[in-house]
Scaffold this motif. Structure first.
Motif, PDB file in Angstrom:
ATOM      1  N   SER A   1       0.814  -1.222   0.000  1.00  0.00           N
ATOM      2  CA  SER A   1       0.000   0.000   0.000  1.00  0.00           C
ATOM      3  C   SER A   1       0.846   1.270   0.000  1.00  0.00           C
ATOM      4  CB  SER A   1      -0.983   0.034   1.185  1.00  0.00           C
ATOM      5  OG  SER A   1      -0.391   0.495   2.378  1.00  0.00           O
ATOM      6  N   LEU A   2       2.099   1.147  -0.401  1.00  0.00           N
ATOM      7  CA  LEU A   2       2.987   2.309  -0.465  1.00  0.00           C
ATOM      8  C   LEU A   2       2.966   2.973  -1.833  1.00  0.00           C
ATOM      9  CD1 LEU A   2       6.014   0.767   1.448  1.00  0.00           C
ATOM     10  CD2 LEU A   2       4.288   2.350   2.345  1.00  0.00           C
ATOM     11  N   GLN A   3       2.310   2.343  -2.792  1.00  0.00           N
ATOM     12  CA  GLN A   3       2.196   2.904  -4.131  1.00  0.00           C
ATOM     13  C   GLN A   3       0.858   2.495  -4.720  1.00  0.00           C
ATOM     14  OE1 GLN A   3       5.590   2.355  -6.652  1.00  0.00           O
ATOM     15  NE2 GLN A   3       4.488   2.720  -8.535  1.00  0.00           N
ATOM     16  N   GLU A   4       0.182   3.450  -5.364  1.00  0.00           N
ATOM     17  CA  GLU A   4      -1.108   3.180  -5.983  1.00  0.00           C
ATOM     18  C   GLU A   4      -0.883   2.724  -7.425  1.00  0.00           C
ATOM     19  OE1 GLU A   4      -5.251   2.911  -5.782  1.00  0.00           O
ATOM     20  OE2 GLU A   4      -3.861   3.518  -4.199  1.00  0.00           O
ATOM     21  N   PRO A   5      -1.377   1.546  -7.803  1.00  0.00           N
ATOM     22  CA  PRO A   5      -1.220   1.096  -9.189  1.00  0.00           C
ATOM     23  C   PRO A   5      -2.107   1.902 -10.126  1.00  0.00           C
ATOM     24  CG  PRO A   5      -2.599  -0.433  -7.987  1.00  0.00           C
ATOM     25  CD  PRO A   5      -2.095   0.564  -6.973  1.00  0.00           C
ATOM     26  N   ASP A   6      -1.792   1.851 -11.408  1.00  0.00           N
ATOM     27  CA  ASP A   6      -2.644   2.510 -12.403  1.00  0.00           C
ATOM     28  C   ASP A   6      -3.987   1.799 -12.516  1.00  0.00           C
ATOM     29  OD1 ASP A   6      -0.560   4.269 -12.920  1.00  0.00           O
ATOM     30  OD2 ASP A   6       0.253   3.034 -14.527  1.00  0.00           O
TER      31      ASP A   6
ATOM     32  N   THR B   1       6.593  -4.746   6.394  1.00  0.00           N
ATOM     33  CA  THR B   1       7.275  -4.583   5.123  1.00  0.00           C
ATOM     34  C   THR B   1       8.622  -3.901   5.306  1.00  0.00           C
ATOM     35  OG1 THR B   1       7.151  -3.566   2.912  1.00  0.00           O
ATOM     36  CG2 THR B   1       6.028  -2.428   4.714  1.00  0.00           C
ATOM     37  N   THR B   2       9.600  -4.333   4.526  1.00  0.00           N
ATOM     38  CA  THR B   2      10.912  -3.673   4.526  1.00  0.00           C
ATOM     39  C   THR B   2      11.176  -3.005   3.183  1.00  0.00           C
ATOM     40  OG1 THR B   2      12.110  -5.642   3.753  1.00  0.00           O
ATOM     41  CG2 THR B   2      11.805  -5.405   6.136  1.00  0.00           C
ATOM     42  N   VAL B   3      10.107  -2.719   2.448  1.00  0.00           N
ATOM     43  CA  VAL B   3      10.272  -2.113   1.123  1.00  0.00           C
ATOM     44  C   VAL B   3      10.837  -0.701   1.231  1.00  0.00           C
ATOM     45  CG1 VAL B   3       9.063  -1.394  -0.977  1.00  0.00           C
ATOM     46  CG2 VAL B   3       8.441  -3.537   0.160  1.00  0.00           C
ATOM     47  N   GLU B   4      10.389   0.047   2.244  1.00  0.00           N
ATOM     48  CA  GLU B   4      10.911   1.389   2.471  1.00  0.00           C
ATOM     49  C   GLU B   4      12.103   1.328   3.423  1.00  0.00           C
ATOM     50  OE1 GLU B   4       9.223   4.914   1.580  1.00  0.00           O
ATOM     51  OE2 GLU B   4       9.444   3.410   0.010  1.00  0.00           O
TER      52      GLU B   4
ATOM     53  N   LEU C   1      19.620  -5.550  11.504  1.00  0.00           N
ATOM     54  CA  LEU C   1      18.759  -4.908  12.486  1.00  0.00           C
ATOM     55  C   LEU C   1      17.357  -4.706  11.924  1.00  0.00           C
ATOM     56  CD1 LEU C   1      18.224  -3.558  15.180  1.00  0.00           C
ATOM     57  CD2 LEU C   1      19.242  -1.449  14.263  1.00  0.00           C
ATOM     58  N   THR C   2      17.262  -4.300  10.673  1.00  0.00           N
ATOM     59  CA  THR C   2      15.958  -4.149  10.028  1.00  0.00           C
ATOM     60  C   THR C   2      15.181  -5.459  10.072  1.00  0.00           C
ATOM     61  OG1 THR C   2      16.782  -2.440   8.527  1.00  0.00           O
ATOM     62  CG2 THR C   2      14.798  -3.606   7.848  1.00  0.00           C
ATOM     63  N   LEU C   3      15.845  -6.560   9.764  1.00  0.00           N
ATOM     64  CA  LEU C   3      15.196  -7.859   9.759  1.00  0.00           C
ATOM     65  C   LEU C   3      14.856  -8.316  11.175  1.00  0.00           C
ATOM     66  CD1 LEU C   3      17.390  -9.536   7.013  1.00  0.00           C
ATOM     67  CD2 LEU C   3      15.002  -8.819   6.786  1.00  0.00           C
TER      68      LEU C   3
ATOM     69  N   LEU D   1       9.183  -8.549   2.041  1.00  0.00           N
ATOM     70  CA  LEU D   1      10.602  -8.236   2.168  1.00  0.00           C
ATOM     71  C   LEU D   1      11.224  -8.026   0.798  1.00  0.00           C
ATOM     72  CD1 LEU D   1      11.602 -10.970   4.788  1.00  0.00           C
ATOM     73  CD2 LEU D   1      10.710  -8.666   5.218  1.00  0.00           C
ATOM     74  N   ASP D   2      11.936  -6.927   0.650  1.00  0.00           N
ATOM     75  CA  ASP D   2      12.610  -6.613  -0.613  1.00  0.00           C
ATOM     76  C   ASP D   2      14.090  -6.952  -0.485  1.00  0.00           C
ATOM     77  OD1 ASP D   2      13.122  -5.744  -3.142  1.00  0.00           O
ATOM     78  OD2 ASP D   2      12.690  -3.631  -2.774  1.00  0.00           O
ATOM     79  N   GLU D   3      14.485  -8.052  -1.100  1.00  0.00           N
ATOM     80  CA  GLU D   3      15.873  -8.529  -1.107  1.00  0.00           C
ATOM     81  C   GLU D   3      16.451  -8.587   0.313  1.00  0.00           C
ATOM     82  OE1 GLU D   3      18.356  -6.636  -4.014  1.00  0.00           O
ATOM     83  OE2 GLU D   3      16.779  -6.601  -5.534  1.00  0.00           O
ATOM     84  N   PRO D   4      15.866  -9.390   1.183  1.00  0.00           N
ATOM     85  CA  PRO D   4      16.355  -9.448   2.573  1.00  0.00           C
ATOM     86  C   PRO D   4      17.781  -9.961   2.689  1.00  0.00           C
ATOM     87  CG  PRO D   4      14.811 -11.231   2.142  1.00  0.00           C
ATOM     88  CD  PRO D   4      14.738 -10.307   0.966  1.00  0.00           C
ATOM     89  N   GLU D   5      18.256 -10.679   1.669  1.00  0.00           N
ATOM     90  CA  GLU D   5      19.620 -11.205   1.704  1.00  0.00           C
ATOM     91  C   GLU D   5      20.672 -10.168   1.327  1.00  0.00           C
ATOM     92  OE1 GLU D   5      18.766 -11.281  -2.635  1.00  0.00           O
ATOM     93  OE2 GLU D   5      17.626 -11.472  -0.786  1.00  0.00           O
ATOM     94  N   GLN D   6      20.213  -9.006   0.863  1.00  0.00           N
ATOM     95  CA  GLN D   6      21.132  -7.978   0.376  1.00  0.00           C
ATOM     96  C   GLN D   6      22.098  -7.534   1.473  1.00  0.00           C
ATOM     97  OE1 GLN D   6      19.365  -4.195  -0.805  1.00  0.00           O
ATOM     98  NE2 GLN D   6      20.476  -4.276  -2.718  1.00  0.00           N
TER      99      GLN D   6
END
Length: 215
Positions: free
Chosen positions: A54-59, A82-85, A143-145, A158-163
């Motif tokens: 819900s951090l971005q509204e789709p078209d 979410t860890t997207v932001e 720490l985020t995780l 999760l956006d690329e948690p292994e990064q």
């Protein structure tokens, strides 16, 4: 919540200006299971996660999280992590105090939440009294995780948690995610590491296979 899939995405379209990023994307994450989306950078993985979070509204298109639109009310944010932001670090609070704050904000007793164990498993026990800006990028990721996993939730996005994690860190995070699924949670993540995704218990799918774009 278990009566509905954790995530349902139907015919999702997102463009940036005249450039289409998501074209007719469809995805289902059954409750109590994990799905990992792979693909090259710039193919739309993060955009998909942002929309589900819900951090971005789709078209156009439809998204349901446990049967309801994402972000529809406080129930969504109680259920979803979410860890997207990028996270916000509070000035002056230590690593341990950040973890305590997350627990207290979600009605948990920090003494009973397993903070010390979580920091130990993620290699942060020796940095419990440090402030996050002093940590390396990999330690900040840990720490985020840790904060994401400590608080109660039904769905992790999760956006690329292994990064930025070393091999031992990836192994430990994959084990924690597998435990989360075993305990009844649901998981949607993006990753470049299919072996990490498999170790976490997530089903791997490609961004291309989710799209109706014939190209």
């Amino acid at each position: 919540m278990v009566d509905h899939p954790a995530v349902e995405v139907e015919d999702l379209h997102v463009s940036y200006g005249s450039t289409p990023v998501l074209v007719g994307v469809a995805l289902t994450v059954p409750a109590n299971s994990g799905v990992c989306v792979t693909g090259e950078n710039g193919i739309g993985k993060s955009t998909l996660l942002r929309c589900v979070s819900s951090l971005q509204e789709p078209d156009s298109g439809t998204i349901r999280v446990f049967g309801a639109p994402p972000g529809a009310g406080p129930e969504f944010w109680r259920a979803v992590v979410t860890t997207v932001e990028p996270p916000t670090w509070y000035p002056g609070l230590t690593v341990h105090e950040h973890a305590e704050l997350v627990c207290r904000a979600h009605g948990q007793d920090p003494q009973e939440a397993g903070i010390d164990e979580a920091l130990e498993r993620l290699g942060l026990a020796g940095h419990a009294d440090a402030i996050p800006p002093s940590l390396s990028s990999g330690q900040k990721q840990r720490l985020t995780l840790a904060c994401a996993l400590l608080r109660p939730s039904s769905l992790l996005i999760l956006d690329e948690p292994e990064q930025r994690l070393d091999p031992d860190g990836r192994k430990e995070v994959a084990a924690l995610l597998a435990q989360y699924l075993e305990d009844g949670g649901s998981l949607l993540m993006a990753s470049h590491d299919e072996s990490f995704a498999a170790a976490s218990g997530a089903q791997v799918t490609t961004m291309e296979s989710l799209s109706a774009d014939p190209t």
